[in-house]
Design an enzyme around this catalytic site. Sequence first.
Site, PDB file in Angstrom:
ATOM      1  N   ALA A 153      16.622   4.751 -16.702  1.00  0.00           N
ATOM      2  CA  ALA A 153      18.032   5.018 -16.991  1.00  0.00           C
ATOM      3  C   ALA A 153      18.162   6.174 -17.987  1.00  0.00           C
ATOM      4  O   ALA A 153      19.009   7.056 -17.824  1.00  0.00           O
ATOM      5  CB  ALA A 153      18.708   3.763 -17.546  1.00  0.00           C
TER       6      ALA A 153
ATOM      7  N   CYS B 209      13.466   5.414  -7.563  1.00  0.00           N
ATOM      8  CA  CYS B 209      13.748   4.510  -8.678  1.00  0.00           C
ATOM      9  C   CYS B 209      15.039   4.762  -9.444  1.00  0.00           C
ATOM     10  O   CYS B 209      15.729   3.811  -9.801  1.00  0.00           O
ATOM     11  CB  CYS B 209      12.584   4.544  -9.676  1.00  0.00           C
ATOM     12  SG  CYS B 209      11.113   3.711  -9.075  1.00  0.00           S
TER      13      CYS B 209
ATOM     14  N   TYR C  68       3.583   4.038  -2.473  1.00  0.00           N
ATOM     15  CA  TYR C  68       3.442   5.098  -3.470  1.00  0.00           C
ATOM     16  C   TYR C  68       2.903   4.594  -4.809  1.00  0.00           C
ATOM     17  O   TYR C  68       2.311   5.364  -5.565  1.00  0.00           O
ATOM     18  CB  TYR C  68       4.796   5.776  -3.706  1.00  0.00           C
ATOM     19  CG  TYR C  68       5.160   6.783  -2.641  1.00  0.00           C
ATOM     20  CD1 TYR C  68       4.765   8.109  -2.753  1.00  0.00           C
ATOM     21  CD2 TYR C  68       5.890   6.409  -1.517  1.00  0.00           C
ATOM     22  CE1 TYR C  68       5.090   9.038  -1.783  1.00  0.00           C
ATOM     23  CE2 TYR C  68       6.222   7.328  -0.528  1.00  0.00           C
ATOM     24  CZ  TYR C  68       5.820   8.650  -0.668  1.00  0.00           C
ATOM     25  OH  TYR C  68       6.136   9.567   0.295  1.00  0.00           O
TER      26      TYR C  68
ATOM     27  N   ALA D  66       0.832  -1.210   0.000  1.00  0.00           N
ATOM     28  CA  ALA D  66       0.000   0.000   0.000  1.00  0.00           C
ATOM     29  C   ALA D  66       0.863   1.255   0.000  1.00  0.00           C
ATOM     30  O   ALA D  66       0.613   2.193   0.749  1.00  0.00           O
ATOM     31  CB  ALA D  66      -0.932  -0.007   1.214  1.00  0.00           C
TER      32      ALA D  66
END
Length: 480
Positions: free
Chosen positions: A221, A272, A11, A9
Amino acid sequence: MVKICCIGAGYVGGPTMAVIALKCPDIEVVVVDIFEPRIIAWNSDHLPIYEPGLDDVVKQCRGKNLFFSKDVEKHVAEADIVFVSVNTPTKTQGLGAGKAADLAYWESAARMIADVSKTDKIVVEKSTVPVKTAEAIEKILTHNSKGINFQILSNPEFLAEGTAIQDLFNPDRVLIGGRETPEGKKAIQALKDVYAHWVPVERIICTNLWSAELSKLAANAFLAQRISSVNAMSALCEATGADVFQVSHAIGKDTRIGPKFLNASVGFGGSCFQKDILNLVYICECNGLPEVASYWKQVVQVNEYQKTRFVNRMVSSMFNTVSGKKIAILGFAFKKDTGDTRETPAIGVCQGLLGDKAILSIYDPQVSQEQIQRDLSMHKSELDRPPHLQPASPTAIKQVTFVWDAYEAAKGAHGICILTEWDEFKTLDYQKIYDDMQKPAFVFDGRNVVDVDQLRQIGFIVYSIGKPLDAWLKDMPAVA
């Protein structure tokens, strides 16, 4: 009624499932998490994450076809489609430490799905995972299946925090990867039918599993590479007297390049970019591609260089020491319109200043004092753990205070350091701030949000990344 369950639960899981519930009233969506405080928050008026528009979406659906529960096994057992959106941090020890993704939470989720399932299921990778993760998960599910059929799909998210709800309402593309077998194609179609409730069919791209998994790593990337490229140019601009804003505007007019992700800054952050590039580096090394690995590694190294360069510039400008000097830190989130601090450049900058014994007064409109204390006092390996496995209370740092007002942060300060591009920082009364500061008064703009000429007229010594240097700064020691 199709039943969807999402494990995790956070982002990604929370907003994604909320929008699916809103757009698909005929589908029951349950978001589950073992961390009870997070589930309590999702069921309250104070959601655990800040995202513009999220409150409205949740309020419209919660209790109708959107539910949040800590009863993980019950809802996984009942679901037709199970999304897995658990944390996949970088490994901190063992094989691949510092680069490879740690799939412990993913494997645990897969084993639990196999244990509790009594009907066939489609299992969807929503977390960012290394290429070939689906194959490993497939083996775990198959060897523990007890005759139940599982189909694995990769459906990576391409959300940008701060605009996640709009990204979900109107995505550039939805990517679904699956096995190229009759069963795999049927599973792909089932998930495609869910998104087709609101996404034009031509934007739903179907690929094989490996292409979908690699596409997510490649997208992050490429975006991070653009940021590091313009940040590398910012250092050259400062050395030569060029203006990085003018340079990036000029090259962005080339339609082959385009204007997005060309804003020079103190560095990229978020959950990320760094993690995915390091993961990509590890995959390249494991597949005998050291030249490719070193190419992508440089993107992260330039990002680290930019943060170090910024701190060095601050210290050298202020007579080569910030010891005992109050510095106002404006912004701690990794970008505006989010409360997320994962991998925020502010952590490295603040730690660099604390290492030189500066006194910090920190203000961010969306980040709590407790979160900032955690980020500055805990090791990254601890921060990557789920909340219930982290130390109960972070250690307070004597040199750091927290305020809820930019003017209070700057009162009596020697310098102001802007680390998040919140809109309010563009419209502050800088004359009032200047009057209340020690002199000479410095502004170090890590996001290029202030009007440099206006601030210099007030009397500030201004350093703005990639902009022509203030005469004061030119006389200071060169920054390595």
